[in-house]
Design an enzyme around this catalytic site. Structure first.
Site, PDB file in Angstrom:
ATOM      1  N   HIS A 122       0.873  -1.193   0.000  1.00 17.06           N
ATOM      2  CA  HIS A 122       0.000   0.000   0.000  1.00 17.06           C
ATOM      3  C   HIS A 122       0.903   1.234   0.000  1.00 17.06           C
ATOM      4  CE1 HIS A 122      -2.722   2.995   1.841  1.00 17.06           C
ATOM      5  NE2 HIS A 122      -3.728   2.215   1.473  1.00 17.06           N
ATOM      6  N   ASP A 199       3.322  -4.422   7.805  1.00 18.99           N
ATOM      7  CA  ASP A 199       2.090  -3.652   7.708  1.00 18.99           C
ATOM      8  C   ASP A 199       0.952  -4.628   7.987  1.00 18.99           C
ATOM      9  OD1 ASP A 199      -0.234  -2.450   6.926  1.00 18.99           O
ATOM     10  OD2 ASP A 199       0.551  -1.598   5.068  1.00 18.99           O
ATOM     11  N   GLN A 202      -4.316  -4.997   7.143  1.00 22.45           N
ATOM     12  CA  GLN A 202      -5.364  -5.908   6.680  1.00 22.45           C
ATOM     13  C   GLN A 202      -5.325  -7.222   7.457  1.00 22.45           C
ATOM     14  OE1 GLN A 202      -7.723  -5.167   4.435  1.00 22.45           O
ATOM     15  NE2 GLN A 202      -6.898  -3.207   3.769  1.00 22.45           N
ATOM     16  N   LYS A 225     -10.111  -0.141  10.467  1.00 23.68           N
ATOM     17  CA  LYS A 225     -10.359  -1.410   9.756  1.00 23.68           C
ATOM     18  C   LYS A 225     -10.674  -2.528  10.753  1.00 23.68           C
ATOM     19  CE  LYS A 225      -7.001  -0.228   6.171  1.00 23.68           C
ATOM     20  NZ  LYS A 225      -7.741   0.364   5.069  1.00 23.68           N
ATOM     21  N   CYS A 364      -4.673   2.428  -3.669  1.00 23.45           N
ATOM     22  CA  CYS A 364      -3.400   2.921  -3.109  1.00 23.45           C
ATOM     23  C   CYS A 364      -2.288   1.897  -3.273  1.00 23.45           C
ATOM     24  CB  CYS A 364      -3.541   3.297  -1.633  1.00 23.45           C
ATOM     25  SG  CYS A 364      -4.626   4.677  -1.361  1.00 23.45           S
TER      26      CYS A 364
END
Ligand code: PLP
Length: 406
Positions: A122, A199, A202, A225, A364
């Site tokens: 991202h 990261d 998600q 999220k 993104c």
């Protein structure tokens, strides 16, 4: 038992209509809806328990501080971080990764040093490293995904050179749903002395995360999220890396003493949390994470795997639908295009008319879009409250879109 209808009833927005149709919310990868407990916690915090944190001596300030600081421990538990002091609170993943860029990487990397990224990152895990490229001559190296969307951990390890100073990878692609074997990466990377930033924007939504087992150095999450408020988040920092960081934002709360001549910083993690934080957002995040842990991350993962498999099977019926990312163990995230000239924006507009909310665009992830040879895709991303019936609604809406654009 995982009672999805009971769970849905906890999310008030899911019972509303959109464009005269029941809402089918499949844009969870962008931001998830909030359960009533989170909404109530926000109302309670503002109506009964609000004050600034850390610096007051009065009742409300102590109460707000207790609630806010309690979230550090909840996040540490959610990520199995070992200790709450390994958690830096922030506004989300973007801030977390930028903090690592400014507080850790900028001190340590010099021209010619390399940062290794996957080709499916991202922009939040790309642009901060471009800052270092532009300002310090750091070199960004890329490991692309295979044709099925997978990322081979060994390919990442093999790309390490003596100049590699950091590997920064998503654990789950927001476009392909691909899940990366982070543990294999950290083992190989650490054997070569290279730290790993993950990261987790998600992945932490869809699966249990244990940062100690993963062995990573940094792990970023973003509250909105995770069924919590926007403007909340955190980053786990391994104590060894925490000791190497210097603050990048200066202001109140991150200092112990300030004089005309000098400053004495607070201890970590507060040293990295300047200014008045997102107090109520963070309190809301704590409640959201407790809610997820009450449901059980394993149960959520199992439910979503069932949805993923059902959706993957149903998508096979549509021979004009092109799914990007075909790994069997991916998260319940599907990006797709339709045969023909229809743009992803037009498809999503048709779906919206049927009450189906999906994302359309580049998500993104510019380098990944280039790699896939597309400018945009639609993305349906499922969350803990989605159902097989909603997969069917999506399929019907896609059939309509196909008819209109064929
Ligand atoms: N990383 C990934 C994989 C994401 O999907 C997102 C959000 O879409 C981000 C980072 C950025 O998160 P935020 O905008 O909450 O900082």
């Amino acid at each position: 038992m995982y009672d999805v209808e009971k769970i849905r009833a906890e999310f008030p927005i899911l019972s509303r209509q959109v464009n005269g149709k029941p809402l089918t919310y499949l844009d969870n990868g962008a931001s998830a809806q909030k359960p009533q407990v989170v909404i109530d916690a926000i109302t309670q915090a503002y109506s009964q328990e609000y004050s600034n944190v850390h610096r007051g001596l009065h009742y409300l300030s102590n109460l707000a501080t207790e609630k806010y600081e309690g979230v550090r421990g909840i996040i540490a538990r959610f990520l199995n971080a070992g200790h709450e002091d390994h958690i830096v609170l922030n506004s989300g993943t973007t801030e977390g990764i930028n903090m690592v860029a400014y507080s850790w990487a900028m001190q340590r990397l010099v021209a010619g040093d390399e940062i290794l990224l996957s080709g499916m990152e991202h922009h939040a895990n790309i642009v901060p490293w471009h800052f270092l490229r532009e300002r310090q001559g750091v070199v960004i190296k890329w490991v692309d995904t295979a044709a099925d969307g997978s990322l081979d951990p060994q390919a990442v390890i093999d790309a390490i050179t003596p100049r590699t100073k950091l590997i920064a990878l998503t654990q789950c692609s927001n476009v392909l749903g691909t899940v990366v074997d982070i543990k294999a990466v950290t083992q190989g990377a650490h054997a070569k002395g290279v730290p790993v930033l993950v990261d987790g924007s998600q992945s932490a939504v869809h699966m249990p995360v244990d940062v100690q087992d993963l062995g990573c150095d940094f792990f970023a999450i973003t509250g909105h999220k995770l069924y919590g408020p926007s403007g909340s988040g955190a980053i786990y920092v391994h104590p060894d890396r925490m000791g190497e960081m210097r603050p990048c934002l200066g202001g109140g709360d991150m200092i112990r003493e300030v004089s005309k001549e000098a400053v004495v910083y607070n201890d970590p993690p507060m040293m990295f949390e300047a200014g008045t934080p997102g107090i109520v957002q963070t309190i809301g995040l704590g409640v959201a994470l407790e809610h997820m842990m009450d449901l059980g991350m394993d149960n959520i993962a199992r439910h979503e795997a069932t949805l993923r498999d059902y959706a993957a099977d149903r998508f096979k019926e549509l021979n004009w639908l092109n799914i990007q990312g075909q790994t069997a163990d991916k998260a319940s995230i599907f990006s797709f295009t339709l045969d023909g000239a229809a743009h992803a924006h037009d498809i999503s507009t048709i779906l919206d008319k049927k009450g189906v909310a999906v994302r359309a665009g580049h998500h993104c992830a510019g380098p990944l879009m280039d790699h896939l040879g597309v400018t945009a895709t639609c993305r349906a991303s499922f969350g803990l409250y989605n159902t097989k019936a909603e997969v069917d609604t999506l399929i019907e809406a896609l059939e309509l879109a196909h008819e209109l654009f064929a």
